[in-house]
Design a protein around this motif. Structure first.
Motif, PDB file in Angstrom:
ATOM      1  N   ARG A 185       0.811  -1.220   0.000  1.00 32.62           N
ATOM      2  CA  ARG A 185       0.000   0.000   0.000  1.00 32.62           C
ATOM      3  C   ARG A 185       0.847   1.273   0.000  1.00 32.62           C
ATOM      4  O   ARG A 185       0.345   2.353  -0.324  1.00 32.62           O
ATOM      5  CB  ARG A 185      -0.899   0.037   1.251  1.00 32.62           C
ATOM      6  CG  ARG A 185      -1.858  -1.144   1.374  1.00 32.62           C
ATOM      7  CD  ARG A 185      -2.836  -1.172   0.250  1.00 32.62           C
ATOM      8  NE  ARG A 185      -3.812  -2.261   0.381  1.00 32.62           N
ATOM      9  CZ  ARG A 185      -4.462  -2.791  -0.640  1.00 32.62           C
ATOM     10  NH1 ARG A 185      -4.246  -2.344  -1.866  1.00 32.62           N
ATOM     11  NH2 ARG A 185      -5.326  -3.767  -0.454  1.00 32.62           N
ATOM     12  N   VAL A 186       2.109   1.168   0.407  1.00 29.20           N
ATOM     13  CA  VAL A 186       2.948   2.357   0.597  1.00 29.20           C
ATOM     14  C   VAL A 186       4.182   2.261  -0.283  1.00 29.20           C
ATOM     15  O   VAL A 186       5.033   1.388  -0.089  1.00 29.20           O
ATOM     16  CB  VAL A 186       3.363   2.508   2.072  1.00 29.20           C
ATOM     17  CG1 VAL A 186       4.227   3.765   2.255  1.00 29.20           C
ATOM     18  CG2 VAL A 186       2.137   2.565   2.974  1.00 29.20           C
ATOM     19  N   ALA A 187       4.306   3.166  -1.264  1.00 27.98           N
ATOM     20  CA  ALA A 187       5.451   3.166  -2.175  1.00 27.98           C
ATOM     21  C   ALA A 187       6.644   3.899  -1.581  1.00 27.98           C
ATOM     22  O   ALA A 187       7.796   3.516  -1.801  1.00 27.98           O
ATOM     23  CB  ALA A 187       5.057   3.811  -3.501  1.00 27.98           C
ATOM     24  N   GLU A 225      11.545  -1.035   3.577  1.00 28.96           N
ATOM     25  CA  GLU A 225      12.505  -1.108   2.476  1.00 28.96           C
ATOM     26  C   GLU A 225      12.237  -0.044   1.422  1.00 28.96           C
ATOM     27  O   GLU A 225      13.073   0.183   0.536  1.00 28.96           O
ATOM     28  CB  GLU A 225      12.472  -2.498   1.843  1.00 28.96           C
ATOM     29  CG  GLU A 225      12.884  -3.613   2.815  1.00 28.96           C
ATOM     30  CD  GLU A 225      12.868  -4.991   2.168  1.00 28.96           C
ATOM     31  OE1 GLU A 225      12.404  -5.088   1.006  1.00 28.96           O
ATOM     32  OE2 GLU A 225      13.306  -5.952   2.822  1.00 28.96           O
ATOM     33  N   GLN A 226      11.073   0.603   1.510  1.00 26.06           N
ATOM     34  CA  GLN A 226      10.738   1.637   0.531  1.00 26.06           C
ATOM     35  C   GLN A 226      11.641   2.861   0.725  1.00 26.06           C
ATOM     36  O   GLN A 226      12.197   3.078   1.814  1.00 26.06           O
ATOM     37  CB  GLN A 226       9.282   2.081   0.691  1.00 26.06           C
ATOM     38  CG  GLN A 226       8.256   0.974   0.622  1.00 26.06           C
ATOM     39  CD  GLN A 226       7.869   0.458   2.000  1.00 26.06           C
ATOM     40  OE1 GLN A 226       8.734   0.198   2.841  1.00 26.06           O
ATOM     41  NE2 GLN A 226       6.568   0.299   2.229  1.00 26.06           N
ATOM     42  N   PRO A 227      11.795   3.689  -0.318  1.00 25.97           N
ATOM     43  CA  PRO A 227      12.462   4.975  -0.126  1.00 25.97           C
ATOM     44  C   PRO A 227      11.809   5.729   1.024  1.00 25.97           C
ATOM     45  O   PRO A 227      10.579   5.758   1.143  1.00 25.97           O
ATOM     46  CB  PRO A 227      12.243   5.685  -1.464  1.00 25.97           C
ATOM     47  CG  PRO A 227      12.109   4.566  -2.449  1.00 25.97           C
ATOM     48  CD  PRO A 227      11.378   3.478  -1.716  1.00 25.97           C
ATOM     49  N   ALA A 228      12.639   6.323   1.876  1.00 20.42           N
ATOM     50  CA  ALA A 228      12.112   6.917   3.106  1.00 20.42           C
ATOM     51  C   ALA A 228      12.796   8.248   3.393  1.00 20.42           C
ATOM     52  O   ALA A 228      13.946   8.480   3.018  1.00 20.42           O
ATOM     53  CB  ALA A 228      12.297   5.962   4.278  1.00 20.42           C
ATOM     54  N   LEU A 229      12.056   9.100   4.094  1.00 17.35           N
ATOM     55  CA  LEU A 229      12.545  10.408   4.520  1.00 17.35           C
ATOM     56  C   LEU A 229      12.328  10.549   6.024  1.00 17.35           C
ATOM     57  O   LEU A 229      11.254  10.231   6.538  1.00 17.35           O
ATOM     58  CB  LEU A 229      11.789  11.526   3.786  1.00 17.35           C
ATOM     59  CG  LEU A 229      11.899  12.941   4.368  1.00 17.35           C
ATOM     60  CD1 LEU A 229      13.324  13.483   4.177  1.00 17.35           C
ATOM     61  CD2 LEU A 229      10.872  13.881   3.722  1.00 17.35           C
ATOM     62  N   GLU A 254      10.753  12.299  -6.228  1.00 24.39           N
ATOM     63  CA  GLU A 254      11.381  12.372  -7.540  1.00 24.39           C
ATOM     64  C   GLU A 254      12.701  11.610  -7.619  1.00 24.39           C
ATOM     65  O   GLU A 254      13.034  11.047  -8.667  1.00 24.39           O
ATOM     66  CB  GLU A 254      11.623  13.845  -7.918  1.00 24.39           C
ATOM     67  CG  GLU A 254      10.373  14.715  -7.863  1.00 24.39           C
ATOM     68  CD  GLU A 254       9.308  14.288  -8.858  1.00 24.39           C
ATOM     69  OE1 GLU A 254       9.670  13.683  -9.877  1.00 24.39           O
ATOM     70  OE2 GLU A 254       8.121  14.546  -8.598  1.00 24.39           O
ATOM     71  N   ARG A 255      13.437  11.579  -6.511  1.00 31.14           N
ATOM     72  CA  ARG A 255      14.764  10.954  -6.553  1.00 31.14           C
ATOM     73  C   ARG A 255      14.865   9.718  -5.688  1.00 31.14           C
ATOM     74  O   ARG A 255      15.892   9.043  -5.688  1.00 31.14           O
ATOM     75  CB  ARG A 255      15.839  11.959  -6.108  1.00 31.14           C
ATOM     76  CG  ARG A 255      15.912  13.217  -6.972  1.00 31.14           C
ATOM     77  CD  ARG A 255      17.055  14.100  -6.533  1.00 31.14           C
ATOM     78  NE  ARG A 255      17.064  15.373  -7.233  1.00 31.14           N
ATOM     79  CZ  ARG A 255      17.935  16.354  -6.987  1.00 31.14           C
ATOM     80  NH1 ARG A 255      18.882  16.168  -6.070  1.00 31.14           N
ATOM     81  NH2 ARG A 255      17.877  17.484  -7.655  1.00 31.14           N
ATOM     82  N   GLY A 256      13.825   9.430  -4.920  1.00 38.12           N
ATOM     83  CA  GLY A 256      13.876   8.254  -4.061  1.00 38.12           C
ATOM     84  C   GLY A 256      14.626   8.497  -2.773  1.00 38.12           C
ATOM     85  O   GLY A 256      14.953   7.553  -2.057  1.00 38.12           O
ATOM     86  N   ALA A 257      14.932   9.749  -2.455  1.00 35.17           N
ATOM     87  CA  ALA A 257      15.557  10.122  -1.199  1.00 35.17           C
ATOM     88  C   ALA A 257      16.797   9.282  -0.916  1.00 35.17           C
ATOM     89  O   ALA A 257      16.800   8.423  -0.050  1.00 35.17           O
ATOM     90  CB  ALA A 257      14.561   9.999  -0.050  1.00 35.17           C
TER      91      ALA A 257
END
Length: 334
Positions: free
Chosen positions: A166-168, A264-268, A322-325
Motif C-alpha cells: 500500500r505504501v510506495a 525497504e521503501q524509499p524513506a525520509l 522524484e529521486r527516491g531520497a
C-alpha cells in the motif's frame, strides 16, 4: 442613510438585526460553527474538496486536491496527536498541483468518526490506514506516498513496514514511536500526565509554546475561537488521555520504531532541531532502523515542521518522490 427613505432604512435595520439574532442562535446551539467556518474558508482557498465515506470500521472525513496531471503520484498525509487534517494545509499549498494530495482526519479525531470503546493506538490505526489506502476513492488501489507527523508518523512507519503493498514511499516528520532522549514532554507522559492538555488560557498558551518554536508561524486564535477551542479540548480530555496512555505508555509505544526495520521503501526522516515534543534524537533512532532513509534536520523550528517550515519540508518531500531520497547524513536546511 442619505438618499434612502425612512421605511427602507427601517426594513434594512430589521433584516440586519434578524441576521445577527439568527447568527447568535446558531452559535449558541453550535459554538464549533466558527471554527468549522474558518476551516471551510481555508479549504476553499486551497482548492480542496471534502469527502466522507465509511471505510473499514469507521466513517472517514478527508480533503483532496487534484494534481495538474492525472498520472501524478498520490500523497496521503497523517496528522499528529490532538491534530487534524488542517495542520497540513500549509505544506499542501507548497506541493499543490505537482501531486494529488489526500489529507484525512484519522479515526477518532477531527471530523472522522469516534467510537466510545474503540482502540486508537498505533496497531489499530495502522490497520485502519491500510484500509483507507486500499479504498478505490482514495488511491484506486495503487501504492501511495505516505507522510506522517508525530503520532501520525508512528502510524505511517507501522503501516509502511507491515503493508508495503500500500505504501510506495514514506516520510516521517517529527515522528513518535521510539525512546528518544528525555525531555519535559516525555517525562510528563511517562508520569501519567497529558502535557498537551488544554483547560484554560494559560494551558492553551503553554500548549502552543510547546509545539511551536517559531512564534511567527503560530496560527491566530482570536476571540471567540480561543474560548470555543478550549471548551472543545476540555470535552476531549478523557479521550486524549486514553489515547496517550496507549501510544505513550502502553506496550506498543515503541512498536513503530521496532517495526521500522522492515521498511525497504524509499524513506525520509525530517525533524526540527528545536522540537520540544519528540526530541531530535528520535531521528537517529529511526535512521538506525532505516539506514537507507535520507535525513533532514531543520533549524529554527519546533515540533510543527509542516507548519513552521512548509517550504523546506516540501523540498524534502519532492526529493523523496522524484529521486527516491538517497541515503545520507542529516542535512541542515536553512
Amino acid at each position: 442613510m442619505k438618499g434612502v427613505s425612512p421605511r427602507k432604512a427601517f426594513v434594512a435595520n430589521v433584516i440586519a438585526g434578524a441576521i445577527l439574532i439568527a447568527l447568535a442562535i446558531a452559535l449558541w446551539r453550535d459554538p464549533g460553527l466558527v471554527i468549522r467556518a474558518e476551516f471551510a474558508k481555508q479549504r476553499m482557498l486551497l482548492g480542496a474538496r471534502s469527502h466522507e465515506s465509511m471505510i473499514g470500521d469507521h466513517a472517514w472525513a478527508w480533503v483532496e486536491i487534484d494534481a495538474d496531471k492525472p498520472d501524478a503520484p498520490t500523497i496521503v498525509m497523517l496528522h499528529g496527536y490532538t491534530g487534524s487534517k488542517e495542520n497540513w494545509y500549509r505544506l499542501a499549498r507548497a506541493l499543490k498541483g505537482r501531486y494529488r494530495i489526500v489529507i484525512p482526519d484519522l479515526p477518532g479525531w477531527g471530523q472522522s468518526e469516534r467510537k466510545p470503546d474503540a482502540d486508537y493506538g498505533y496497531v489499530a490505526q495502522s490497520r485502519r490506514v491500510a484500509d483507507f489506502l486500499a479504498a478505490r476513492e482514495v488511491s484506486n488501489g495503487a501504492p501511495v506516498v505516505l507522510l506522517g507527523h508525530s503520532m501520525g508518523g508512528g502510524i505511517a512507519a507501522l503501516t509502511a513496514a507491515r503493508r508495503p503493498d500500500r505504501v510506495a514511499r514514506v516520510g516521517l516528520l517529527d515522528a513518535a514511536g521510539v525512546r528518544f532522549a528525555d525531555n519535559r514532554f516525555g517525562e510528563g507522559v511517562l508520569a501519567g500526565r497529558n502535557p498537551f492538555a488544554v483547560e484554560d488560557e494559560a494551558s492553551l498558551k503553554r500548549y502552543m509554546d510547546t509545539v511551536f518554536h517559531d512564534r511567527t508561524a503560530m496560527p491566530p486564535i482570536p476571540w471567540p475561537v480561543d474560548r470555543i477551542y478550549i471548551a472543545q479540548r476540555k470535552r476531549d480530555a478523557a479521550f486524549e488521555q486514553r489515547v496517550l496512555d496507549r501510544i505513550g505508555r502502553g506496550d506498543e509505544r515503541f512498536l513503530p520504531g521496532q517495526e521500522a526495520a522492515k521498511i525497504e521503501q524509499p524513506a525520509l526522516l525530517l525533524w526540527c532541531r528545536q522540537d520540544q515534543v519528540i526530541d531530535p534524537s528520535a531521528m537517529a533512532l529511526y535512521a538506525a532502523r532505516i539506514p537507507h532513509a535520507s535525513q533532514v534536520l531543520l533549524d529554527g523550528c519546533g515540533h510543527m515542521s509542516l507548519m513552521e517550515r512548509p517550504g523546506e519540508t516540501a523540498e524534502a518531500v519532492v526529493l523523496l518522490i522524484e529521486r527516491g531520497a538517497p541515503a545520507g547524513p542529516p542535512a541542515d536546511a536553512p
